[in-house]
Scaffold this active site. Sequence first.
Site, PDB file in Angstrom:
ATOM      1  N   LYS A   1      15.213  38.257 -36.811  1.00 49.25           N
ATOM      2  CA  LYS A   1      14.248  38.951 -36.086  1.00 49.25           C
ATOM      3  C   LYS A   1      13.585  38.198 -34.702  1.00 49.25           C
ATOM      4  CE  LYS A   1      10.368  40.569 -37.944  1.00 49.25           C
ATOM      5  NZ  LYS A   1       9.624  41.845 -38.519  1.00 49.25           N
TER       6      LYS A   1
ATOM      7  N   ALA B   1      46.995  36.091  11.882  1.00 50.73           N
ATOM      8  CA  ALA B   1      46.613  37.230  11.143  1.00 50.73           C
ATOM      9  C   ALA B   1      47.794  37.134  10.174  1.00 50.73           C
ATOM     10  CB  ALA B   1      46.209  38.428  11.685  1.00 50.73           C
TER      11      ALA B   1
ATOM     12  N   ARG C   1      14.353  45.783 -41.011  1.00 51.22           N
ATOM     13  CA  ARG C   1      14.185  46.954 -40.444  1.00 51.22           C
ATOM     14  C   ARG C   1      14.957  46.845 -38.942  1.00 51.22           C
ATOM     15  NH1 ARG C   1       7.778  46.852 -41.649  1.00 51.22           N
ATOM     16  NH2 ARG C   1       8.400  44.863 -41.710  1.00 51.22           N
TER      17      ARG C   1
ATOM     18  N   GLU D   1      -2.072  46.362 -47.564  1.00 51.36           N
ATOM     19  CA  GLU D   1      -0.816  46.782 -46.807  1.00 51.36           C
ATOM     20  C   GLU D   1      -0.547  48.043 -47.204  1.00 51.36           C
ATOM     21  OE1 GLU D   1       1.370  44.527 -45.313  1.00 51.36           O
ATOM     22  OE2 GLU D   1      -0.791  43.513 -45.412  1.00 51.36           O
TER      23      GLU D   1
HETATM   24  C1  UD1 Z   1       2.621  41.801 -41.711  1.00 53.25           C
HETATM   25  C2  UD1 Z   1       1.275  41.850 -42.481  1.00 53.25           C
HETATM   26  C3  UD1 Z   1       0.425  43.309 -42.265  1.00 53.25           C
HETATM   27  C4  UD1 Z   1       0.315  43.216 -40.489  1.00 53.25           C
HETATM   28  C5  UD1 Z   1       1.640  43.111 -39.756  1.00 53.25           C
HETATM   29  C6  UD1 Z   1       1.248  42.927 -38.516  1.00 53.25           C
HETATM   30  C7  UD1 Z   1       1.625  40.677 -44.623  1.00 53.25           C
HETATM   31  C8  UD1 Z   1       1.963  40.792 -46.054  1.00 53.25           C
HETATM   32  N1  UD1 Z   1       1.543  41.783 -43.974  1.00 53.25           N
HETATM   33  O1  UD1 Z   1       3.295  42.805 -42.037  1.00 53.25           O
HETATM   34  O2  UD1 Z   1      -0.541  43.214 -42.813  1.00 53.25           O
HETATM   35  O3  UD1 Z   1      -0.355  44.639 -40.306  1.00 53.25           O
HETATM   36  O4  UD1 Z   1       2.332  41.996 -40.285  1.00 53.25           O
HETATM   37  O5  UD1 Z   1       2.537  42.880 -37.604  1.00 53.25           O
HETATM   38  O6  UD1 Z   1       1.604  39.607 -44.105  1.00 53.25           O
HETATM   39  N2  UD1 Z   1       7.565  35.722 -42.985  1.00 53.25           N
HETATM   40  C9  UD1 Z   1       8.002  34.438 -43.218  1.00 53.25           C
HETATM   41  N3  UD1 Z   1       8.398  34.433 -44.641  1.00 53.25           N
HETATM   42  C10 UD1 Z   1       8.168  35.329 -45.513  1.00 53.25           C
HETATM   43  C11 UD1 Z   1       8.038  36.706 -45.155  1.00 53.25           C
HETATM   44  C12 UD1 Z   1       7.801  36.604 -43.957  1.00 53.25           C
HETATM   45  O7  UD1 Z   1       7.818  33.574 -42.576  1.00 53.25           O
HETATM   46  O8  UD1 Z   1       8.452  35.108 -46.786  1.00 53.25           O
HETATM   47  C13 UD1 Z   1       7.569  35.924 -41.568  1.00 53.25           C
HETATM   48  C14 UD1 Z   1       8.504  36.915 -40.636  1.00 53.25           C
HETATM   49  O9  UD1 Z   1       9.493  36.100 -40.156  1.00 53.25           O
HETATM   50  C15 UD1 Z   1       7.469  37.653 -39.649  1.00 53.25           C
HETATM   51  C16 UD1 Z   1       5.972  37.424 -40.380  1.00 53.25           C
HETATM   52  O10 UD1 Z   1       6.010  36.539 -41.165  1.00 53.25           O
HETATM   53  O11 UD1 Z   1       7.596  37.037 -38.580  1.00 53.25           O
HETATM   54  C17 UD1 Z   1       5.537  38.729 -40.763  1.00 53.25           C
HETATM   55  O12 UD1 Z   1       6.532  39.161 -41.557  1.00 53.25           O
HETATM   56  P1  UD1 Z   1       6.883  40.852 -41.663  1.00 53.25           P
HETATM   57  O13 UD1 Z   1       7.839  41.053 -42.738  1.00 53.25           O
HETATM   58  O14 UD1 Z   1       7.090  41.231 -40.178  1.00 53.25           O
HETATM   59  O15 UD1 Z   1       5.423  41.360 -42.058  1.00 53.25           O
HETATM   60  P2  UD1 Z   1       5.136  43.050 -41.731  1.00 53.25           P
HETATM   61  O16 UD1 Z   1       5.537  43.745 -42.741  1.00 53.25           O
HETATM   62  O17 UD1 Z   1       5.145  43.336 -40.160  1.00 53.25           O
HETATM   63 MG    MG Z   2       5.959  42.503 -38.714  1.00 51.73          MG
END
Ligand code: UD1
Ligand code: MG
Length: 483
Positions: free
Chosen positions: A25, A426, A18, A157
């Site tokens: 990120k 100068a 996003r 979610e």
């Molecule tokens: C997540 C939560 C959501 C919460 C929100 C708060 C889940 C499924 N959802 O959503 O409930 O309200 O955070 O900010 O967890 N990451 C990994 N490996 C992966 C996927 C993600 O390490 O396979 C890491 C990402 O780099 C990130 C974090 O996990 O730092 C959260 O992932 P992100 O995609 O930002 O989740 P959100 O949609 O924000």
């Molecule tokens: Mg997030």
Amino acid sequence: MSNNDLAIVILAAGKGTRLKSSLAKVLHRAGGRTLVEQIVRSCESLKARQTVVVVGHQADQVAAAVEPLGALTVLQHPQNGTGHALQVAKRALGRAKFAVVLPGDAPLVRPETLRSLIAAHHNGNAAATILSAVLADPAGYGRILRKSETLVSAIVEESQLTDEQREINEINSAIYCFTLEKLWPALTRVKPNNKHRELYLTDAIAALNAKGDTVLAQVAADSREVLGCNTRADLAEVDRVFRERKRQALMDDGVTIQLPETVLIDPEVTAGEDTIIEPGVQLLGRTKIGARCTIRTGSVLTDAILGDDVTVEPHCVVARSRLDDRVIIGPFARLRPDNHVKAGARIGNFVELKKSTIGEGTKAMHLSYLGDAKIGTKSNIGAGTITCNYDGFHKYPTSIGNKVFIGSDTALVAPVRVGNGAYIAAGSTITANVPSDGLGIARGRQVNKPGWAARKRRELAAAEKPMKTSKKSKRRKVTKKRK
Ligand code: UD1
Ligand code: MG
């Protein structure tokens, strides 16, 4: 719970689609550091046995950001969701009994909030304790489903919310404390039942609840602490909060900041009491400012070390340089790296310094370039002085002694030395050393020709006369000329 039972897991493997960026990120910056570094640092004071960062997207760069802080990294490839990320980290957690899990994109959480989360988890004898927050606009976050005032049944979610659940404004921060012996079996029961076919850590909450384990949610006292960076607008907001905290900390230490919201200060910057920072200033890197300094509007200082009572007039740019007590620079001075301006020296407008030492009380007030120069005390560098330090291949030093007077518009062709107490006339181009107390003069000798200008004017006027006819013919002549 002893610290030795506790591990930290930071989930930082995702791409961050996003943000629409080629940079992962968690490597984006807010408050002067990468997001992931901010989080590792906020966990430091918990003194956990281990901090594990799950890396995946741009793994090498993320590892390079956190390993110097003592964190261990594990690779998640492919990235099959936050639940999968935790499974990947399992081995690295060793004998830890509890884990605080944090996303890599919510860096504003404070250590005291984490400590209170751990305490709630401990006191409630819970399998999981979620840090939640109540938001006016919960859009984009997972929502907390409570089955009683204290107990949580699930996290839903955003993409899976029913219309009724959409109204819930208690959100999941994605920061949790888990009892690991409860979490691992719950995770094996989680299925990738979502459109991305990912294993969601959030689904482990319902799995724990189904087994009758206790899941708690602790509402963050300040909901801004849980702000996640999913968009550029989120990043800007998180940066704003960090910057505000930093300014507040300096103001608490006795620094005056005018129109604070216009001033940008990096986390490691320090400033002494009664220092005044005017609007639109940026203090970056490891800048250290003494007491009673004034940093005037529009100036940008990076890795600068200032003594006490220093004045930086408006619109100066200073990089990796030292300014000792009572130095005044600017307005519009540019200090490139590695200068040392000693006590009471004065660097004026449109003066550029590079790798130069300016001795105590020395003045270079106007329009000069001083590069690779070593200048003694109480010397005066006239307007337009240039050290010609580069011959197209190499750089050469210029050495100027104490109490030297360099006349305006002098070019010092390096390598060259000007002894103590010497004068330079100068307009000189100095190519040879000037001895102490001597005069260096290197310019064409002036010749005055009396009456020359008047004579010239008469000659020109005489040559013009025959052409002074009608206006019409004059115009014709002009057009002819143009052809
Ligand atoms: C997540 C939560 C959501 C919460 C929100 C708060 C889940 C499924 N959802 O959503 O409930 O309200 O955070 O900010 O967890 N990451 C990994 N490996 C992966 C996927 C993600 O390490 O396979 C890491 C990402 O780099 C990130 C974090 O996990 O730092 C959260 O992932 P992100 O995609 O930002 O989740 P959100 O949609 O924000
Ligand atoms: Mg997030």
